[in-house]
Scaffold this active site. Structure first.
Site, PDB file in Angstrom:
ATOM      1  N   TYR A   1       5.437  12.681  -0.447  1.00 15.33           N
ATOM      2  CA  TYR A   1       4.244  12.078   0.139  1.00 15.33           C
ATOM      3  C   TYR A   1       3.418  13.091   0.932  1.00 15.33           C
ATOM      4  O   TYR A   1       2.234  13.274   0.620  1.00 15.33           O
ATOM      5  CB  TYR A   1       4.615  10.872   1.012  1.00 15.33           C
TER       6      TYR A   1
ATOM      7  N   LYS B   1      -0.410  14.497   0.054  1.00 12.68           N
ATOM      8  CA  LYS B   1      -1.580  14.358   0.944  1.00 12.68           C
ATOM      9  C   LYS B   1      -2.177  15.726   1.252  1.00 12.68           C
ATOM     10  O   LYS B   1      -3.397  15.889   1.318  1.00 12.68           O
ATOM     11  CB  LYS B   1      -1.168  13.648   2.232  1.00 12.68           C
TER      12      LYS B   1
HETATM   13  N1  LIG Z   1      -0.698   3.484   7.278  1.00 12.60           N
HETATM   14  C1  LIG Z   1      -0.719   4.606   7.993  1.00 12.60           C
HETATM   15  O1  LIG Z   1      -0.103   4.708   9.059  1.00 12.60           O
HETATM   16  C2  LIG Z   1      -1.507   5.782   7.502  1.00 12.60           C
HETATM   17  C3  LIG Z   1      -1.589   6.902   8.320  1.00 12.60           C
HETATM   18  C4  LIG Z   1      -2.319   8.010   7.874  1.00 12.60           C
HETATM   19  C5  LIG Z   1      -2.959   7.970   6.649  1.00 12.60           C
HETATM   20  N2  LIG Z   1      -2.860   6.891   5.857  1.00 12.60           N
HETATM   21  C6  LIG Z   1      -3.556   6.910   4.566  1.00 12.60           C
HETATM   22  O2  LIG Z   1      -4.474   5.822   4.545  1.00 12.60           O
HETATM   23  C7  LIG Z   1      -4.654   5.360   3.199  1.00 12.60           C
HETATM   24  C8  LIG Z   1      -4.428   3.871   3.150  1.00 12.60           C
HETATM   25  O3  LIG Z   1      -3.119   3.646   3.609  1.00 12.60           O
HETATM   26  P1  LIG Z   1      -2.607   2.147   3.913  1.00 12.60           P
HETATM   27  O4  LIG Z   1      -1.627   2.244   5.029  1.00 12.60           O
HETATM   28  O5  LIG Z   1      -3.771   1.249   4.030  1.00 12.60           O
HETATM   29  O6  LIG Z   1      -1.793   1.842   2.567  1.00 12.60           O
HETATM   30  P2  LIG Z   1      -1.809   0.542   1.646  1.00 12.60           P
HETATM   31  O7  LIG Z   1      -0.688   0.723   0.696  1.00 12.60           O
HETATM   32  O8  LIG Z   1      -1.872  -0.687   2.464  1.00 12.60           O
HETATM   33  O9  LIG Z   1      -3.201   0.673   0.870  1.00 12.60           O
HETATM   34  C9  LIG Z   1      -3.358   1.533  -0.221  1.00 12.60           C
HETATM   35  C10 LIG Z   1      -4.234   0.817  -1.251  1.00 12.60           C
HETATM   36  O10 LIG Z   1      -4.402   1.691  -2.363  1.00 12.60           O
HETATM   37  C11 LIG Z   1      -4.208   0.924  -3.541  1.00 12.60           C
HETATM   38  N3  LIG Z   1      -3.719   1.773  -4.634  1.00 12.60           N
HETATM   39  C12 LIG Z   1      -2.490   2.325  -4.747  1.00 12.60           C
HETATM   40  N4  LIG Z   1      -2.405   2.992  -5.909  1.00 12.60           N
HETATM   41  C13 LIG Z   1      -3.609   2.846  -6.555  1.00 12.60           C
HETATM   42  C14 LIG Z   1      -4.144   3.296  -7.780  1.00 12.60           C
HETATM   43  N5  LIG Z   1      -3.399   4.000  -8.624  1.00 12.60           N
HETATM   44  N6  LIG Z   1      -5.411   2.960  -8.090  1.00 12.60           N
HETATM   45  C15 LIG Z   1      -6.157   2.206  -7.244  1.00 12.60           C
HETATM   46  N7  LIG Z   1      -5.721   1.745  -6.054  1.00 12.60           N
HETATM   47  C16 LIG Z   1      -4.453   2.075  -5.728  1.00 12.60           C
HETATM   48  C17 LIG Z   1      -3.171  -0.132  -3.180  1.00 12.60           C
HETATM   49  O11 LIG Z   1      -3.248  -1.235  -4.067  1.00 12.60           O
HETATM   50  C18 LIG Z   1      -3.575  -0.478  -1.751  1.00 12.60           C
HETATM   51  O12 LIG Z   1      -4.482  -1.541  -1.722  1.00 12.60           O
HETATM   52  C19 LIG Z   1      -3.674   6.154   2.348  1.00 12.60           C
HETATM   53  O13 LIG Z   1      -4.358   7.199   1.688  1.00 12.60           O
HETATM   54  C20 LIG Z   1      -2.683   6.734   3.362  1.00 12.60           C
HETATM   55  O14 LIG Z   1      -2.135   7.955   2.923  1.00 12.60           O
HETATM   56  C21 LIG Z   1      -2.154   5.781   6.239  1.00 12.60           C
HETATM   57  C1  LIG Z   2      14.766   3.912  13.693  1.00  7.58           C
HETATM   58  C2  LIG Z   2      13.776   2.823  13.317  1.00  7.58           C
HETATM   59  C3  LIG Z   2      14.003   1.597  14.201  1.00  7.58           C
HETATM   60  O1  LIG Z   2      13.341   1.649  15.369  1.00  7.58           O
HETATM   61  C4  LIG Z   2      12.358   3.361  13.446  1.00  7.58           C
HETATM   62  C5  LIG Z   2      11.966   4.070  12.163  1.00  7.58           C
HETATM   63  C6  LIG Z   2      10.493   4.301  12.193  1.00  7.58           C
HETATM   64  C7  LIG Z   2       9.976   4.995  10.923  1.00  7.58           C
HETATM   65  C8  LIG Z   2      10.140   4.067   9.737  1.00  7.58           C
HETATM   66  C9  LIG Z   2       8.517   5.386  11.209  1.00  7.58           C
HETATM   67  C10 LIG Z   2       8.447   6.403  12.372  1.00  7.58           C
HETATM   68  C11 LIG Z   2       7.192   7.246  12.137  1.00  7.58           C
HETATM   69  C12 LIG Z   2       6.524   6.546  10.940  1.00  7.58           C
HETATM   70  C13 LIG Z   2       5.514   7.360  10.144  1.00  7.58           C
HETATM   71  C14 LIG Z   2       4.343   7.833  11.040  1.00  7.58           C
HETATM   72  O2  LIG Z   2       3.845   6.750  11.810  1.00  7.58           O
HETATM   73  C15 LIG Z   2       3.206   8.357  10.247  1.00  7.58           C
HETATM   74  C16 LIG Z   2       3.049   8.151   8.929  1.00  7.58           C
HETATM   75  C17 LIG Z   2       1.921   8.839   8.236  1.00  7.58           C
HETATM   76  C18 LIG Z   2       1.210   7.955   7.217  1.00  7.58           C
HETATM   77  O3  LIG Z   2       0.410   8.769   6.387  1.00  7.58           O
HETATM   78  C19 LIG Z   2       2.151   7.169   6.358  1.00  7.58           C
HETATM   79  C20 LIG Z   2       3.196   6.413   7.187  1.00  7.58           C
HETATM   80  C21 LIG Z   2       3.995   7.358   8.113  1.00  7.58           C
HETATM   81  C22 LIG Z   2       4.796   8.320   7.260  1.00  7.58           C
HETATM   82  C23 LIG Z   2       4.936   6.482   9.011  1.00  7.58           C
HETATM   83  C24 LIG Z   2       6.060   5.839   8.181  1.00  7.58           C
HETATM   84  C25 LIG Z   2       7.117   5.126   9.044  1.00  7.58           C
HETATM   85  C26 LIG Z   2       7.695   6.059  10.096  1.00  7.58           C
HETATM   86  C27 LIG Z   2       8.487   7.164   9.455  1.00  7.58           C
END
Ligand SMILES: NC(=O)c1ccc[n+]([C@@H]2O[C@H](COP(=O)([O-])OP(=O)(O)OC[C@H]3O[C@@H](n4cnc5c(N)ncnc54)[C@H](O)[C@@H]3O)[C@@H](O)[C@H]2O)c1
Ligand SMILES: C[C@@H](CO)CCC[C@@H](C)[C@H]1CC[C@H]2[C@@H]3[C@H](O)C=C4C[C@@H](O)CC[C@]4(C)[C@H]3CC[C@]12C
Length: 346
Positions: A159, A163
Protein backbone atom coordinates in the site's frame (compact mmCIF):
# COMPACT_ATOMS: atom_id res chain seq x y z
CA UNK A 1 -11.33 28.30 -14.97
CA UNK A 2 -13.88 31.14 -15.14
CA UNK A 3 -13.28 34.26 -13.05
CA UNK A 4 -16.89 34.74 -12.15
CA UNK A 5 -17.78 32.76 -9.07
CA UNK A 6 -21.44 32.95 -9.95
CA UNK A 7 -21.28 31.43 -13.43
CA UNK A 8 -22.13 27.75 -13.21
CA UNK A 9 -19.92 26.40 -15.93
CA UNK A 10 -17.39 24.05 -14.39
CA UNK A 11 -17.35 20.28 -14.70
CA UNK A 12 -15.67 18.34 -11.90
CA UNK A 13 -14.90 14.65 -11.75
CA UNK A 14 -14.35 12.90 -8.42
CA UNK A 15 -12.96 9.38 -8.69
CA UNK A 16 -13.72 7.20 -5.67
CA UNK A 17 -16.59 9.58 -5.00
CA UNK A 18 -18.57 6.94 -3.11
CA UNK A 19 -15.83 6.17 -0.62
CA UNK A 20 -15.37 7.43 2.93
CA UNK A 21 -13.44 10.55 1.87
CA UNK A 22 -14.97 10.75 -1.62
CA UNK A 23 -18.51 11.16 -0.36
CA UNK A 24 -17.44 14.07 1.84
CA UNK A 25 -15.63 15.66 -1.12
CA UNK A 26 -18.75 15.29 -3.28
CA UNK A 27 -21.03 16.83 -0.67
CA UNK A 28 -18.51 19.63 0.06
CA UNK A 29 -18.28 20.50 -3.64
CA UNK A 30 -22.07 20.73 -3.93
CA UNK A 31 -22.18 22.97 -0.87
CA UNK A 32 -19.15 25.17 -1.52
CA UNK A 33 -18.31 25.36 -5.22
CA UNK A 34 -20.86 27.78 -6.74
CA UNK A 35 -19.31 27.49 -10.23
CA UNK A 36 -20.25 23.82 -10.60
CA UNK A 37 -22.40 22.97 -13.62
CA UNK A 38 -21.80 19.21 -13.57
CA UNK A 39 -20.36 16.91 -10.90
CA UNK A 40 -19.30 13.50 -12.16
CA UNK A 41 -18.89 10.75 -9.57
CA UNK A 42 -16.78 7.83 -10.80
CA UNK A 43 -16.60 4.72 -8.68
CA UNK A 44 -16.43 0.95 -8.89
CA UNK A 45 -19.29 0.80 -6.41
CA UNK A 46 -21.95 3.52 -6.65
CA UNK A 47 -23.87 4.34 -3.49
CA UNK A 48 -27.69 4.59 -3.36
CA UNK A 49 -27.33 7.97 -1.62
CA UNK A 50 -26.30 9.49 -4.96
CA UNK A 51 -29.93 9.61 -6.05
CA UNK A 52 -30.74 12.26 -3.42
CA UNK A 53 -28.11 14.56 -4.98
CA UNK A 54 -29.85 14.70 -8.34
CA UNK A 55 -32.57 17.08 -7.26
CA UNK A 56 -30.38 20.18 -7.00
CA UNK A 57 -29.24 22.78 -9.56
CA UNK A 58 -25.99 20.96 -10.32
CA UNK A 59 -26.09 18.08 -12.77
CA UNK A 60 -24.85 15.05 -10.81
CA UNK A 61 -23.63 12.26 -13.09
CA UNK A 62 -22.96 8.89 -11.47
CA UNK A 63 -20.49 6.79 -13.48
CA UNK A 64 -19.88 3.19 -12.51
CA UNK A 65 -16.35 2.49 -13.66
CA UNK A 66 -12.93 1.05 -12.94
CA UNK A 67 -9.81 3.24 -12.87
CA UNK A 68 -7.78 0.28 -14.13
CA UNK A 69 -9.72 0.50 -17.41
CA UNK A 70 -8.14 3.39 -19.34
CA UNK A 71 -11.04 3.77 -21.76
CA UNK A 72 -13.55 4.07 -18.92
CA UNK A 73 -11.41 6.71 -17.25
CA UNK A 74 -10.94 8.67 -20.48
CA UNK A 75 -14.68 8.71 -21.11
CA UNK A 76 -15.33 10.01 -17.60
CA UNK A 77 -12.58 12.65 -17.73
CA UNK A 78 -13.40 14.04 -21.20
CA UNK A 79 -14.75 17.57 -20.82
CA UNK A 80 -13.96 17.93 -17.12
CA UNK A 81 -12.18 21.08 -15.93
CA UNK A 82 -10.95 19.48 -12.69
CA UNK A 83 -10.31 15.91 -11.61
CA UNK A 84 -10.10 15.03 -7.92
CA UNK A 85 -8.65 11.53 -7.81
CA UNK A 86 -9.42 9.81 -4.51
CA UNK A 87 -10.14 6.30 -5.83
CA UNK A 88 -7.85 3.68 -4.43
CA UNK A 89 -7.49 0.42 -2.57
CA UNK A 90 -6.81 1.32 1.03
CA UNK A 91 -5.67 -2.11 2.04
CA UNK A 92 -3.06 -2.55 4.76
CA UNK A 93 -4.77 -5.65 6.08
CA UNK A 94 -3.80 -8.08 3.34
CA UNK A 95 -7.26 -8.42 1.82
CA UNK A 96 -6.05 -7.94 -1.74
CA UNK A 97 -2.93 -8.99 -3.60
CA UNK A 98 0.03 -6.64 -4.03
CA UNK A 99 -0.57 -6.84 -7.77
CA UNK A 100 -4.14 -5.63 -7.42
CA UNK A 101 -3.11 -2.81 -5.10
CA UNK A 102 -0.52 -1.71 -7.64
CA UNK A 103 -2.94 -2.04 -10.55
CA UNK A 104 -5.57 0.14 -8.89
CA UNK A 105 -3.43 2.66 -7.07
CA UNK A 106 -0.58 3.09 -9.56
CA UNK A 107 -1.87 2.05 -12.99
CA UNK A 108 -5.24 3.58 -12.15
CA UNK A 109 -3.55 6.88 -11.36
CA UNK A 110 -1.53 6.68 -14.57
CA UNK A 111 -4.78 6.16 -16.45
CA UNK A 112 -6.22 9.30 -14.85
CA UNK A 113 -3.14 11.33 -15.79
CA UNK A 114 -3.17 10.12 -19.41
CA UNK A 115 -6.89 10.81 -19.65
CA UNK A 116 -6.29 14.41 -18.55
CA UNK A 117 -3.53 14.81 -21.16
CA UNK A 118 -5.49 13.21 -23.98
CA UNK A 119 -8.78 15.01 -23.35
CA UNK A 120 -7.49 18.44 -22.28
CA UNK A 121 -8.31 18.50 -18.55
CA UNK A 122 -5.86 20.87 -16.92
CA UNK A 123 -6.26 20.47 -13.16
CA UNK A 124 -5.63 17.23 -11.25
CA UNK A 125 -5.68 16.88 -7.46
CA UNK A 126 -4.48 13.54 -6.10
CA UNK A 127 -5.34 12.14 -2.69
CA UNK A 128 -2.01 10.79 -1.55
CA UNK A 129 -1.22 9.76 2.03
CA UNK A 130 1.06 10.37 4.98
CA UNK A 131 2.39 6.90 4.29
CA UNK A 132 4.26 8.17 1.25
CA UNK A 133 6.60 9.55 3.93
CA UNK A 134 6.22 7.01 6.72
CA UNK A 135 6.45 5.49 9.18
CA UNK A 136 9.39 3.82 7.50
CA UNK A 137 10.45 0.20 7.84
CA UNK A 138 12.97 1.21 10.50
CA UNK A 139 10.20 2.43 12.80
CA UNK A 140 11.75 5.88 13.01
CA UNK A 141 9.32 8.41 14.51
CA UNK A 142 8.13 11.42 12.51
CA UNK A 143 7.31 13.82 15.31
CA UNK A 144 5.30 16.89 14.28
CA UNK A 145 7.14 17.09 10.99
CA UNK A 146 6.31 19.08 7.88
CA UNK A 147 6.65 18.77 4.10
CA UNK A 148 10.35 19.68 4.31
CA UNK A 149 11.34 17.58 7.34
CA UNK A 150 14.18 15.22 6.42
CA UNK A 151 13.02 11.61 6.85
CA UNK A 152 14.15 8.35 5.26
CA UNK A 153 11.02 7.19 3.42
CA UNK A 154 11.63 3.44 3.12
CA UNK A 155 8.67 1.20 2.30
CA UNK A 156 8.11 -2.47 1.64
CA UNK A 157 4.37 -2.89 2.14
CA UNK A 158 2.34 -2.79 -1.10
CA UNK A 159 0.00 0.00 0.00
CA UNK A 160 2.55 2.69 0.92
CA UNK A 161 4.69 1.65 -2.06
CA UNK A 162 1.71 2.17 -4.36
CA UNK A 163 0.84 5.55 -2.86
CA UNK A 164 4.43 6.73 -3.19
CA UNK A 165 4.64 5.63 -6.84
CA UNK A 166 1.27 7.17 -7.70
CA UNK A 167 2.15 10.47 -6.04
CA UNK A 168 5.42 10.57 -7.96
CA UNK A 169 3.55 10.03 -11.24
CA UNK A 170 1.16 12.87 -10.43
CA UNK A 171 3.88 15.33 -9.47
CA UNK A 172 6.00 14.43 -12.50
CA UNK A 173 3.00 15.02 -14.76
CA UNK A 174 2.80 18.65 -13.65
CA UNK A 175 3.54 20.85 -16.68
CA UNK A 176 2.81 18.20 -19.32
CA UNK A 177 0.99 19.63 -22.33
CA UNK A 178 -2.63 18.58 -22.56
CA UNK A 179 -4.88 18.55 -25.63
CA UNK A 180 -5.24 22.18 -26.61
CA UNK A 181 -1.63 23.04 -25.83
CA UNK A 182 -1.90 24.28 -22.24
CA UNK A 183 -0.02 22.73 -19.28
CA UNK A 184 -1.44 20.18 -16.83
CA UNK A 185 -1.36 21.47 -13.24
CA UNK A 186 -1.19 18.80 -10.55
CA UNK A 187 -0.76 18.58 -6.79
CA UNK A 188 -0.98 15.91 -4.12
CA UNK A 189 -2.63 16.07 -0.71
CA UNK A 190 -1.32 13.83 2.08
CA UNK A 191 -3.89 13.15 4.79
CA UNK A 192 -2.77 11.52 8.01
CA UNK A 193 -5.29 9.11 9.58
CA UNK A 194 -8.69 10.41 8.55
CA UNK A 195 -11.59 10.11 11.00
CA UNK A 196 -15.21 11.16 10.95
CA UNK A 197 -18.61 10.13 9.70
CA UNK A 198 -18.33 6.92 7.71
CA UNK A 199 -14.92 5.75 9.04
CA UNK A 200 -15.13 1.96 8.81
CA UNK A 201 -12.29 1.20 11.24
CA UNK A 202 -13.90 3.39 13.90
CA UNK A 203 -17.18 1.53 13.31
CA UNK A 204 -15.33 -1.78 13.69
CA UNK A 205 -13.74 -0.69 16.97
CA UNK A 206 -17.11 0.41 18.28
CA UNK A 207 -18.72 -2.91 17.44
CA UNK A 208 -15.81 -4.77 19.00
CA UNK A 209 -16.18 -2.75 22.18
CA UNK A 210 -19.87 -3.57 22.32
CA UNK A 211 -19.04 -7.25 21.90
CA UNK A 212 -16.50 -7.03 24.74
CA UNK A 213 -19.03 -5.69 27.19
CA UNK A 214 -18.34 -2.01 26.62
CA UNK A 215 -14.56 -2.29 26.83
CA UNK A 216 -11.60 -1.89 24.51
CA UNK A 217 -8.13 -2.93 25.55
CA UNK A 218 -5.05 -0.78 25.20
CA UNK A 219 -2.34 -2.30 23.06
CA UNK A 220 -0.36 0.81 22.09
CA UNK A 221 1.69 2.95 24.48
CA UNK A 222 -0.10 6.24 25.17
CA UNK A 223 3.17 8.01 24.33
CA UNK A 224 2.92 7.06 20.63
CA UNK A 225 1.41 10.05 18.79
CA UNK A 226 -0.74 9.46 15.69
CA UNK A 227 -1.66 12.21 13.27
CA UNK A 228 -5.42 12.33 12.75
CA UNK A 229 -7.46 14.74 10.64
CA UNK A 230 -11.23 15.21 10.36
CA UNK A 231 -12.71 14.05 7.06
CA UNK A 232 -14.62 17.31 6.59
CA UNK A 233 -11.39 19.30 6.75
CA UNK A 234 -9.69 16.93 4.31
CA UNK A 235 -12.63 17.37 1.94
CA UNK A 236 -12.48 21.14 2.36
CA UNK A 237 -8.77 21.18 1.55
CA UNK A 238 -9.49 19.27 -1.67
CA UNK A 239 -12.18 21.77 -2.68
CA UNK A 240 -9.97 24.74 -1.87
CA UNK A 241 -7.00 23.38 -3.79
CA UNK A 242 -9.22 22.74 -6.80
CA UNK A 243 -10.48 26.33 -6.64
CA UNK A 244 -7.03 27.94 -6.26
CA UNK A 245 -4.94 25.71 -8.51
CA UNK A 246 -5.50 27.74 -11.69
CA UNK A 247 -4.71 31.13 -10.20
CA UNK A 248 -1.72 29.87 -8.24
CA UNK A 249 -0.42 27.28 -10.69
CA UNK A 250 3.17 28.53 -10.53
CA UNK A 251 3.23 28.18 -6.73
CA UNK A 252 1.03 25.11 -6.20
CA UNK A 253 1.73 23.06 -9.33
CA UNK A 254 3.77 19.93 -8.55
CA UNK A 255 3.50 20.49 -4.79
CA UNK A 256 2.52 18.18 -1.92
CA UNK A 257 0.53 19.32 1.10
CA UNK A 258 -0.12 17.46 4.34
CA UNK A 259 -3.78 17.59 5.37
CA UNK A 260 -4.07 18.93 8.88
CA UNK A 261 -6.41 20.60 11.34
CA UNK A 262 -6.62 21.22 15.08
CA UNK A 263 -7.30 17.61 16.09
CA UNK A 264 -5.17 16.81 19.16
CA UNK A 265 -1.99 14.76 19.13
CA UNK A 266 -2.79 11.46 20.89
CA UNK A 267 -2.14 7.77 20.58
CA UNK A 268 -4.45 6.02 18.13
CA UNK A 269 -6.48 4.40 20.88
CA UNK A 270 -6.75 7.45 23.11
CA UNK A 271 -7.84 9.49 20.11
CA UNK A 272 -10.55 6.97 19.21
CA UNK A 273 -11.80 7.10 22.79
CA UNK A 274 -12.60 10.79 22.29
CA UNK A 275 -15.58 9.45 20.34
CA UNK A 276 -16.09 5.95 21.71
CA UNK A 277 -15.92 7.02 25.36
CA UNK A 278 -18.96 9.31 25.11
CA UNK A 279 -20.68 6.37 23.39
CA UNK A 280 -20.20 4.19 26.46
CA UNK A 281 -16.91 2.36 25.91
CA UNK A 282 -13.98 2.15 28.33
CA UNK A 283 -10.31 1.65 27.46
CA UNK A 284 -8.63 -0.83 29.78
CA UNK A 285 -5.35 -2.68 30.14
CA UNK A 286 -5.18 -6.37 29.35
CA UNK A 287 -2.22 -8.73 29.67
CA UNK A 288 -2.23 -9.93 26.08
CA UNK A 289 -4.57 -7.59 24.15
CA UNK A 290 -3.13 -8.20 20.71
CA UNK A 291 -5.00 -11.45 20.34
CA UNK A 292 -8.21 -9.45 20.36
CA UNK A 293 -7.17 -7.44 17.32
CA UNK A 294 -6.04 -10.23 15.07
CA UNK A 295 -7.95 -9.20 11.92
CA UNK A 296 -6.65 -5.64 12.07
CA UNK A 297 -3.14 -6.41 13.08
CA UNK A 298 -0.27 -7.72 11.02
CA UNK A 299 3.43 -6.85 11.30
CA UNK A 300 2.87 -3.78 9.15
CA UNK A 301 -0.15 -2.31 10.90
CA UNK A 302 1.36 -3.14 14.29
CA UNK A 303 4.52 -1.26 13.30
CA UNK A 304 2.48 1.72 12.08
CA UNK A 305 0.34 1.62 15.22
CA UNK A 306 3.43 1.72 17.43
CA UNK A 307 5.36 4.44 15.62
CA UNK A 308 4.82 8.13 16.21
CA UNK A 309 3.79 9.94 13.04
CA UNK A 310 2.40 13.46 13.45
CA UNK A 311 2.56 16.59 11.35
CA UNK A 312 2.78 20.25 12.22
CA UNK A 313 2.73 22.49 9.18
CA UNK A 314 1.11 25.57 7.69
CA UNK A 315 2.13 25.06 4.05
CA UNK A 316 -1.48 24.79 2.89
CA UNK A 317 -2.34 28.05 4.64
CA UNK A 318 0.67 29.82 3.19
CA UNK A 319 0.13 28.52 -0.36
CA UNK A 320 -3.64 28.71 -0.77
CA UNK A 321 -5.13 30.18 2.37
CA UNK A 322 -6.34 26.93 3.92
CA UNK A 323 -7.85 27.10 7.37
CA UNK A 324 -9.74 24.12 8.85
CA UNK A 325 -13.45 24.51 8.18
CA UNK A 326 -14.34 22.48 11.28
CA UNK A 327 -12.87 23.11 14.73
CA UNK A 328 -11.73 20.19 16.86
CA UNK A 329 -14.88 20.54 18.96
CA UNK A 330 -17.13 20.46 15.87
CA UNK A 331 -15.19 17.54 14.38
CA UNK A 332 -15.49 15.62 17.65
CA UNK A 333 -19.19 16.35 18.05
CA UNK A 334 -20.00 15.36 14.48
CA UNK A 335 -18.07 12.12 14.84
CA UNK A 336 -19.69 11.24 18.18
CA UNK A 337 -23.14 11.87 16.70
CA UNK A 338 -22.30 9.57 13.82
CA UNK A 339 -21.03 6.79 16.11
CA UNK A 340 -24.28 7.09 18.02
CA UNK A 341 -26.17 6.31 14.80
CA UNK A 342 -24.05 3.25 14.05
CA UNK A 343 -26.14 0.06 14.13
CA UNK A 344 -26.03 -1.61 17.52
CA UNK A 345 -25.21 1.60 19.37
CA UNK A 346 -26.71 1.96 22.83
N1 LIG B 1 -8.76 6.71 5.24
C1 LIG B 1 -7.61 7.29 5.57
O1 LIG B 1 -7.25 7.40 6.75
C2 LIG B 1 -6.72 7.84 4.50
C3 LIG B 1 -5.58 8.53 4.88
C4 LIG B 1 -4.74 9.05 3.89
C5 LIG B 1 -5.06 8.89 2.55
N2 LIG B 1 -6.16 8.20 2.19
C6 LIG B 1 -6.45 8.06 0.76
O2 LIG B 1 -7.73 8.64 0.51
C7 LIG B 1 -8.36 7.97 -0.59
C8 LIG B 1 -9.74 7.53 -0.18
O3 LIG B 1 -9.58 6.68 0.92
P1 LIG B 1 -10.87 6.21 1.77
O4 LIG B 1 -10.42 6.04 3.18
O5 LIG B 1 -12.01 7.09 1.47
O6 LIG B 1 -11.10 4.75 1.15
P2 LIG B 1 -12.45 4.05 0.67
O7 LIG B 1 -12.10 2.64 0.43
O8 LIG B 1 -13.57 4.37 1.59
O9 LIG B 1 -12.75 4.78 -0.72
C9 LIG B 1 -12.08 4.43 -1.89
C10 LIG B 1 -13.09 4.47 -3.04
O10 LIG B 1 -12.41 4.12 -4.24
C11 LIG B 1 -13.22 3.19 -4.94
N3 LIG B 1 -12.40 2.32 -5.77
C12 LIG B 1 -11.57 1.33 -5.35
N4 LIG B 1 -11.03 0.72 -6.42
C13 LIG B 1 -11.54 1.32 -7.54
C14 LIG B 1 -11.36 1.15 -8.93
N5 LIG B 1 -10.59 0.18 -9.40
N6 LIG B 1 -12.03 1.96 -9.77
C15 LIG B 1 -12.86 2.93 -9.29
N7 LIG B 1 -13.07 3.16 -7.98
C16 LIG B 1 -12.40 2.36 -7.13
C17 LIG B 1 -13.94 2.39 -3.87
O11 LIG B 1 -15.12 1.79 -4.39
C18 LIG B 1 -14.23 3.46 -2.82
O12 LIG B 1 -15.47 4.06 -3.03
C19 LIG B 1 -7.44 6.81 -0.96
O13 LIG B 1 -6.67 7.16 -2.10
C20 LIG B 1 -6.53 6.65 0.26
O14 LIG B 1 -5.26 6.14 -0.09
C21 LIG B 1 -7.01 7.67 3.12
C1 LIG C 1 -3.84 -2.32 18.46
C2 LIG C 1 -5.18 -1.88 17.88
C3 LIG C 1 -6.21 -1.76 19.00
O1 LIG C 1 -6.20 -0.56 19.61
C4 LIG C 1 -5.00 -0.57 17.13
C5 LIG C 1 -4.55 -0.85 15.71
C6 LIG C 1 -4.69 0.40 14.92
C7 LIG C 1 -4.28 0.23 13.45
C8 LIG C 1 -5.25 -0.71 12.77
C9 LIG C 1 -4.23 1.64 12.84
C10 LIG C 1 -3.15 2.49 13.54
C11 LIG C 1 -2.67 3.52 12.51
C12 LIG C 1 -3.64 3.29 11.33
C13 LIG C 1 -3.19 3.80 9.97
C14 LIG C 1 -2.93 5.33 9.99
O2 LIG C 1 -4.01 6.00 10.61
C15 LIG C 1 -2.79 5.90 8.63
C16 LIG C 1 -3.16 5.26 7.51
C17 LIG C 1 -2.85 5.91 6.20
C18 LIG C 1 -3.98 5.79 5.19
O3 LIG C 1 -3.49 6.11 3.91
C19 LIG C 1 -4.60 4.42 5.14
C20 LIG C 1 -4.98 3.91 6.54
C21 LIG C 1 -3.78 3.92 7.50
C22 LIG C 1 -2.74 2.93 7.00
C23 LIG C 1 -4.29 3.51 8.93
C24 LIG C 1 -4.72 2.04 8.97
C25 LIG C 1 -5.06 1.54 10.39
C26 LIG C 1 -3.90 1.79 11.35
C27 LIG C 1 -2.71 0.96 10.99
Amino acid sequence: MADSAETQELVYLVTGGCGFLGEHVVRMLLQREPRLRELRIFDLHLGPWLEELKTGPVQVTAIQGDVTQAHEVAAAVAGAHVVIHTAGLVDVFGKTSPETIHEVNVQGTQNVIEACVQTGTRFLIYTSSMEVVGPNTKGQPFYRGNENTPYEAVHRHPYPCSKALAEQLVLEANGREVLGGLPLVTCALRPTGIYGEGHQIMRDFYHQGLRLGGRLFRAIPASVEHGRVYVGNVAWMHVLVARELEHRAALMGGQVYFCYDNSPYKSYEDFNMEFLGPCGLLLQWLLRPLMLYAPLLNPYTLAVANTTFTVSTDKARRHFGYEPLFSWEESRTRTIRWVQTVEGSA
